[in-house]
Design a protein around this motif. Structure first.
Motif, PDB file in Angstrom:
ATOM      1  N   PRO A  39       0.744  -1.262  -0.077  1.00 32.71           N
ATOM      2  CA  PRO A  39       0.005   0.036  -0.175  1.00 32.71           C
ATOM      3  C   PRO A  39       0.708   1.322   0.149  1.00 32.71           C
ATOM      4  O   PRO A  39       1.091   1.844   1.055  1.00 32.71           O
ATOM      5  CB  PRO A  39      -0.780  -0.177   1.249  1.00 32.71           C
ATOM      6  CG  PRO A  39       0.107  -0.847   2.331  1.00 32.71           C
ATOM      7  CD  PRO A  39       0.654  -1.880   1.322  1.00 32.71           C
ATOM      8  N   ARG A  40       1.350   1.516  -1.239  1.00 27.96           N
ATOM      9  CA  ARG A  40       2.201   2.776  -1.038  1.00 27.96           C
ATOM     10  C   ARG A  40       1.551   4.080  -1.794  1.00 27.96           C
ATOM     11  O   ARG A  40       2.330   5.191  -1.577  1.00 27.96           O
ATOM     12  CB  ARG A  40       3.429   2.279  -2.211  1.00 27.96           C
ATOM     13  CG  ARG A  40       3.052   2.181  -3.650  1.00 27.96           C
ATOM     14  CD  ARG A  40       4.195   1.667  -4.427  1.00 27.96           C
ATOM     15  NE  ARG A  40       3.890   1.752  -5.712  1.00 27.96           N
ATOM     16  CZ  ARG A  40       3.692   0.464  -6.454  1.00 27.96           C
ATOM     17  NH1 ARG A  40       3.608  -0.578  -5.564  1.00 27.96           N
ATOM     18  NH2 ARG A  40       3.383   0.099  -7.548  1.00 27.96           N
ATOM     19  N   THR A  41       0.141   3.803  -2.467  1.00 25.18           N
ATOM     20  CA  THR A  41      -0.468   5.078  -2.768  1.00 25.18           C
ATOM     21  C   THR A  41      -1.830   5.279  -2.110  1.00 25.18           C
ATOM     22  O   THR A  41      -2.502   4.326  -2.220  1.00 25.18           O
ATOM     23  CB  THR A  41      -0.591   5.022  -4.492  1.00 25.18           C
ATOM     24  OG1 THR A  41       0.377   4.738  -4.833  1.00 25.18           O
ATOM     25  CG2 THR A  41      -1.126   6.318  -4.988  1.00 25.18           C
ATOM     26  N   LEU A  42      -2.296   6.265  -1.636  1.00 21.05           N
ATOM     27  CA  LEU A  42      -3.368   6.534  -0.958  1.00 21.05           C
ATOM     28  C   LEU A  42      -4.196   7.873  -1.769  1.00 21.05           C
ATOM     29  O   LEU A  42      -3.397   8.933  -1.888  1.00 21.05           O
ATOM     30  CB  LEU A  42      -3.407   6.985   0.462  1.00 21.05           C
ATOM     31  CG  LEU A  42      -4.850   7.136   1.011  1.00 21.05           C
ATOM     32  CD1 LEU A  42      -5.563   5.941   0.925  1.00 21.05           C
ATOM     33  CD2 LEU A  42      -4.444   7.688   2.843  1.00 21.05           C
ATOM     34  N   TRP A  43      -5.190   7.674  -2.501  1.00 22.35           N
ATOM     35  CA  TRP A  43      -6.054   8.640  -3.264  1.00 22.35           C
ATOM     36  C   TRP A  43      -7.014   9.317  -2.440  1.00 22.35           C
ATOM     37  O   TRP A  43      -7.775   8.607  -1.489  1.00 22.35           O
ATOM     38  CB  TRP A  43      -6.526   8.085  -4.349  1.00 22.35           C
ATOM     39  CG  TRP A  43      -5.716   7.777  -5.710  1.00 22.35           C
ATOM     40  CD1 TRP A  43      -4.846   6.470  -5.724  1.00 22.35           C
ATOM     41  CD2 TRP A  43      -5.082   8.622  -6.562  1.00 22.35           C
ATOM     42  NE1 TRP A  43      -4.044   6.587  -6.683  1.00 22.35           N
ATOM     43  CE2 TRP A  43      -4.326   7.704  -7.413  1.00 22.35           C
ATOM     44  CE3 TRP A  43      -5.267   9.804  -6.795  1.00 22.35           C
ATOM     45  CZ2 TRP A  43      -3.455   8.368  -8.540  1.00 22.35           C
ATOM     46  CZ3 TRP A  43      -4.645  10.459  -7.870  1.00 22.35           C
ATOM     47  CH2 TRP A  43      -3.653   9.729  -8.759  1.00 22.35           C
ATOM     48  N   PHE A  44      -7.197  10.456  -2.572  1.00 23.59           N
ATOM     49  CA  PHE A  44      -8.486  10.941  -2.023  1.00 23.59           C
ATOM     50  C   PHE A  44      -9.259  11.712  -3.299  1.00 23.59           C
ATOM     51  O   PHE A  44      -8.639  12.548  -4.040  1.00 23.59           O
ATOM     52  CB  PHE A  44      -7.986  12.252  -1.044  1.00 23.59           C
ATOM     53  CG  PHE A  44      -7.503  11.707   0.072  1.00 23.59           C
ATOM     54  CD1 PHE A  44      -8.454  11.408   1.297  1.00 23.59           C
ATOM     55  CD2 PHE A  44      -6.012  11.719   0.345  1.00 23.59           C
ATOM     56  CE1 PHE A  44      -7.558  10.834   2.336  1.00 23.59           C
ATOM     57  CE2 PHE A  44      -5.575  11.278   1.361  1.00 23.59           C
ATOM     58  CZ  PHE A  44      -6.321  10.740   2.446  1.00 23.59           C
ATOM     59  N   ASN A  45     -10.601  11.386  -3.303  1.00 27.10           N
ATOM     60  CA  ASN A  45     -11.335  12.053  -4.453  1.00 27.10           C
ATOM     61  C   ASN A  45     -11.949  13.337  -3.790  1.00 27.10           C
ATOM     62  O   ASN A  45     -12.637  13.346  -2.560  1.00 27.10           O
ATOM     63  CB  ASN A  45     -12.470  11.143  -4.909  1.00 27.10           C
ATOM     64  CG  ASN A  45     -13.323  11.952  -6.049  1.00 27.10           C
ATOM     65  OD1 ASN A  45     -13.826  12.884  -5.770  1.00 27.10           O
ATOM     66  ND2 ASN A  45     -13.277  11.343  -7.132  1.00 27.10           N
ATOM     67  N   THR A  46     -11.493  14.335  -4.350  1.00 29.30           N
ATOM     68  CA  THR A  46     -11.745  15.810  -3.593  1.00 29.30           C
ATOM     69  C   THR A  46     -13.544  16.213  -3.775  1.00 29.30           C
ATOM     70  O   THR A  46     -13.819  17.170  -3.107  1.00 29.30           O
ATOM     71  CB  THR A  46     -10.781  16.927  -4.109  1.00 29.30           C
ATOM     72  OG1 THR A  46     -11.090  17.112  -5.688  1.00 29.30           O
ATOM     73  CG2 THR A  46      -9.510  16.582  -4.095  1.00 29.30           C
ATOM     74  N   GLY A  47     -13.960  15.665  -4.688  1.00 26.00           N
ATOM     75  CA  GLY A  47     -15.539  15.793  -5.067  1.00 26.00           C
ATOM     76  C   GLY A  47     -15.622  15.688  -6.389  1.00 26.00           C
ATOM     77  O   GLY A  47     -14.482  16.034  -7.422  1.00 26.00           O
ATOM     78  N   THR A  48     -16.690  15.484  -7.002  1.00 20.49           N
ATOM     79  CA  THR A  48     -16.840  15.418  -8.436  1.00 20.49           C
ATOM     80  C   THR A  48     -17.304  16.318  -9.172  1.00 20.49           C
ATOM     81  O   THR A  48     -17.390  16.255 -10.512  1.00 20.49           O
ATOM     82  CB  THR A  48     -18.165  13.986  -8.650  1.00 20.49           C
ATOM     83  OG1 THR A  48     -19.171  14.039  -7.693  1.00 20.49           O
ATOM     84  CG2 THR A  48     -17.292  12.675  -8.529  1.00 20.49           C
ATOM     85  N   LEU A  49     -17.345  17.599  -8.503  1.00 21.22           N
ATOM     86  CA  LEU A  49     -17.839  18.805  -9.123  1.00 21.22           C
ATOM     87  C   LEU A  49     -16.838  19.083  -9.905  1.00 21.22           C
ATOM     88  O   LEU A  49     -15.484  19.157  -9.525  1.00 21.22           O
ATOM     89  CB  LEU A  49     -18.030  19.890  -8.343  1.00 21.22           C
ATOM     90  CG  LEU A  49     -19.686  19.770  -7.503  1.00 21.22           C
ATOM     91  CD1 LEU A  49     -19.548  20.970  -6.374  1.00 21.22           C
ATOM     92  CD2 LEU A  49     -20.466  19.850  -8.686  1.00 21.22           C
ATOM     93  N   CYS A  50     -16.833  19.608 -11.276  1.00 21.41           N
ATOM     94  CA  CYS A  50     -15.852  19.872 -12.390  1.00 21.41           C
ATOM     95  C   CYS A  50     -16.378  21.304 -12.926  1.00 21.41           C
ATOM     96  O   CYS A  50     -17.468  21.430 -13.194  1.00 21.41           O
ATOM     97  CB  CYS A  50     -15.610  18.840 -13.056  1.00 21.41           C
ATOM     98  SG  CYS A  50     -14.075  19.233 -14.306  1.00 21.41           S
ATOM     99  N   ASN A  51     -15.234  22.037 -13.515  1.00 20.10           N
ATOM    100  CA  ASN A  51     -15.664  23.160 -14.328  1.00 20.10           C
ATOM    101  C   ASN A  51     -16.167  22.883 -15.494  1.00 20.10           C
ATOM    102  O   ASN A  51     -16.624  23.837 -16.343  1.00 20.10           O
ATOM    103  CB  ASN A  51     -14.570  24.167 -14.145  1.00 20.10           C
ATOM    104  CG  ASN A  51     -13.119  23.907 -14.632  1.00 20.10           C
ATOM    105  OD1 ASN A  51     -12.744  22.625 -14.141  1.00 20.10           O
ATOM    106  ND2 ASN A  51     -12.621  24.033 -15.837  1.00 20.10           N
ATOM    107  N   ILE A  52     -15.660  21.712 -16.002  1.00 20.97           N
ATOM    108  CA  ILE A  52     -16.239  21.289 -17.399  1.00 20.97           C
ATOM    109  C   ILE A  52     -17.005  20.121 -17.444  1.00 20.97           C
ATOM    110  O   ILE A  52     -16.871  19.536 -16.265  1.00 20.97           O
ATOM    111  CB  ILE A  52     -14.857  21.366 -18.543  1.00 20.97           C
ATOM    112  CG1 ILE A  52     -13.800  20.299 -17.662  1.00 20.97           C
ATOM    113  CG2 ILE A  52     -14.447  22.647 -18.598  1.00 20.97           C
ATOM    114  CD1 ILE A  52     -12.614  20.039 -18.753  1.00 20.97           C
ATOM    115  N   ASP A  53     -17.795  19.647 -18.603  1.00 26.83           N
ATOM    116  CA  ASP A  53     -18.261  18.606 -18.619  1.00 26.83           C
ATOM    117  C   ASP A  53     -18.023  17.624 -19.891  1.00 26.83           C
ATOM    118  O   ASP A  53     -18.317  18.117 -20.993  1.00 26.83           O
ATOM    119  CB  ASP A  53     -19.946  18.930 -18.762  1.00 26.83           C
ATOM    120  CG  ASP A  53     -20.856  17.788 -18.746  1.00 26.83           C
ATOM    121  OD1 ASP A  53     -20.204  16.709 -18.731  1.00 26.83           O
ATOM    122  OD2 ASP A  53     -22.108  17.836 -18.525  1.00 26.83           O
TER     123      ASP A  53
END
Length: 324
Positions: A39-53
Motif C-alpha cells: 500500500p504505497r499510494t493513497l488517493w483522495f477524491n476531492t469531489g466530483t464537481l468540475c468546471n467542465i463536462d
C-alpha cells in the motif's frame, strides 16, 4: 499475448452473465482477486464537481455532479494518521476529482500530505479553478516549501487543440496550456506531467513525438518518453466487451497480481448523504457499493475481487495505473 481462445470465451456469452458474481465468472471459473500487498499510494477524491463536462469522463464529473462531495483537510489527516498507525509504506498521496481545485480545501489537503512526508500528485485540468489568485498563492507557497515532492498532472487528451477541444470544449486546450505555463513560471520547484487518451492518439510512438514537440515549444520540462510523466490511458467503456479475469489468467498473461493497481492503492471518497468518508477499492469505481471497502484503511485492506469491466480492460489487460 495469450491464445485467442484463452480469454475470449466470456465474450460469446450474454452480457448479463458477466461481471455479476463476485466469486465466479460467467463461464463458472474462479474469479481472480488481488491482495493489498504494497500500500504505497493513497488517493483522495476531492469531489466530483468540475468546471467542465466531458462526454467520456469515466466518473461523470460536471458542474452539477456532486455525488461525491468535497473532502476536507481533517478527513485527509485522519486517514494519513491511520496509515501511519497501520505502518503502511505510503510513498504517494494523490488527489483527483472532479477538478480538485474546485475544492476550497485543496491547498490545505495537499499541505497536510506534504507535511506528513509524502509525495503529492494532483490531477487537474489546470483551467480557471487553478488560476484563482488565492489558489495560485497557495500553489506557489507549496512549490517553494516542498519542491519536487509536489507533482501536477494535467489532463491533455491530445497534443493538438482540435482533438482535445472536441472532448473538453472550445478553448480548453489553450486554457490548460495557460495554466501549465503559469505552473512552469511560478511553481518551478514542482514537477509537471500530462495525461492523454489512447483512443484519440493512435500509435504510441507518434503520440509521444507529438507531445515532445509540444513540450519543446512551450519550454515544459516533461519527458514525453517517460510513461510516468506522459501517461497515455486506455479507454474505460463499461459497455465495451472485455474478458473476465479468472485465477488462471495470471499464468496465461504472465502477470503478477502485485502489478495491478489495487495491490498498491486505495481511494478515500465521501458520498453525498454519508456521515463519514469511506474507502473505495480504486480510483476508477467510486460509485459501485460492491467496491466500497469500509470506513477505515484497516477494513479496506481486504483483497479486491476483479468483478468489473474496468478491472479487466484498464488494469489487467491495459496495464494502466493512476499513480505516478
Amino acid at each position: 499475448m495469450p491464445p485467442d481462445d484463452a480469454l475470449a470465451s466470456p465474450l460469446a456469452l450474454p452480457a448479463r452473465g458477466r461481471f455479476q458474481d463476485p466469486d465466479v465468472t460467467a463461464t463458472g471459473e474462479a474469479r481472480a482477486s488481488v491482495a493489498l500487498s504494497d500500500p504505497r499510494t493513497l488517493w483522495f477524491n476531492t469531489g466530483t464537481l468540475c468546471n467542465i463536462d466531458c462526454p467520456s469522463c469515466y466518473i461523470e464529473s460536471s458542474p452539477k455532479n456532486d455525488r461525491l462531495v468535497y473532502m476536507t483537510r481533517a478527513e485527509v489527516e485522519r486517514f494519513l494518521e491511520e496509515a501511519r498507525a497501520l505502518d503502511w509504506p505510503l510513498r504517494e498521496v494523490g488527489f483527483t476529482g472532479g477538478e480538485p481545485f474546485m475544492n476550497p480545501e485543496m491547498i490545505g489537503m495537499a499541505e497536510a500530505a506534504l507535511e506528513a512526508g509524502h509525495e503529492v500528485l494532483i490531477l487537474t485540468n489546470a483551467m480557471r479553478p487553478m488560476m484563482r489568485p488565492s489558489v495560485q498563492a497557495g500553489i506557489a507557497d507549496l512549490a517553494t516549501r516542498f519542491g519536487a515532492r509536489l507533482t501536477f498532472r494535467v489532463s491533455l487528451d491530445h497534443h493538438a487543440a482540435p482533438a482535445h477541444d472536441a472532448e473538453r470544449g472550445a478553448g480548453a486546450f489553450a486554457a490548460s496550456l495557460e495554466g501549465m505555463r503559469w505552473l512552469r513560471d511560478h511553481a518551478p520547484g514542482a514537477r509537471l506531467a500530462v495525461a492523454g487518451r489512447a483512443f484519440m492518439l493512435g500509435r504510441e510512438a507518434e503520440a509521444r513525438a507529438g507531445y515532445a514537440a509540444l513540450f519543446a515549444r512551450e519550454g515544459l520540462a516533461i519527458d514525453a518518453a517517460d510513461p510516468g510523466a506522459c501517461v497515455i490511458f486506455p479507454e474505460m467503456d463499461e459497455a465495451a466487451p472485455t474478458p473476465e479475469i479468472t485465477t488462471a489468467c495470471w499464468g496465461i498473461l504472465g502477470l503478477s497480481p502485485d502489478a495491478v493497481m489495487c495491490a498498491s492503492a486505495r481511494m478515500v471518497v465521501r458520498r453525498k448523504g454519508s456521515a463519514r468518508a469511506s474507502v473505495a477499492a480504486c480510483t476508477l469505481i467510486p460509485y459501485d457499493p460492491a467496491f466500497d471497502l469500509g470506513e477505515t484503511l484497516d477494513a479496506a485492506s481486504a483483497p479486491v475481487k476483479l468483478n468489473h469491466p474496468h478491472c479487466s480492460k484498464f488494469c489487467v489487460l491495459g496495464g494502466a495505473s493512476c499513480s505516478g
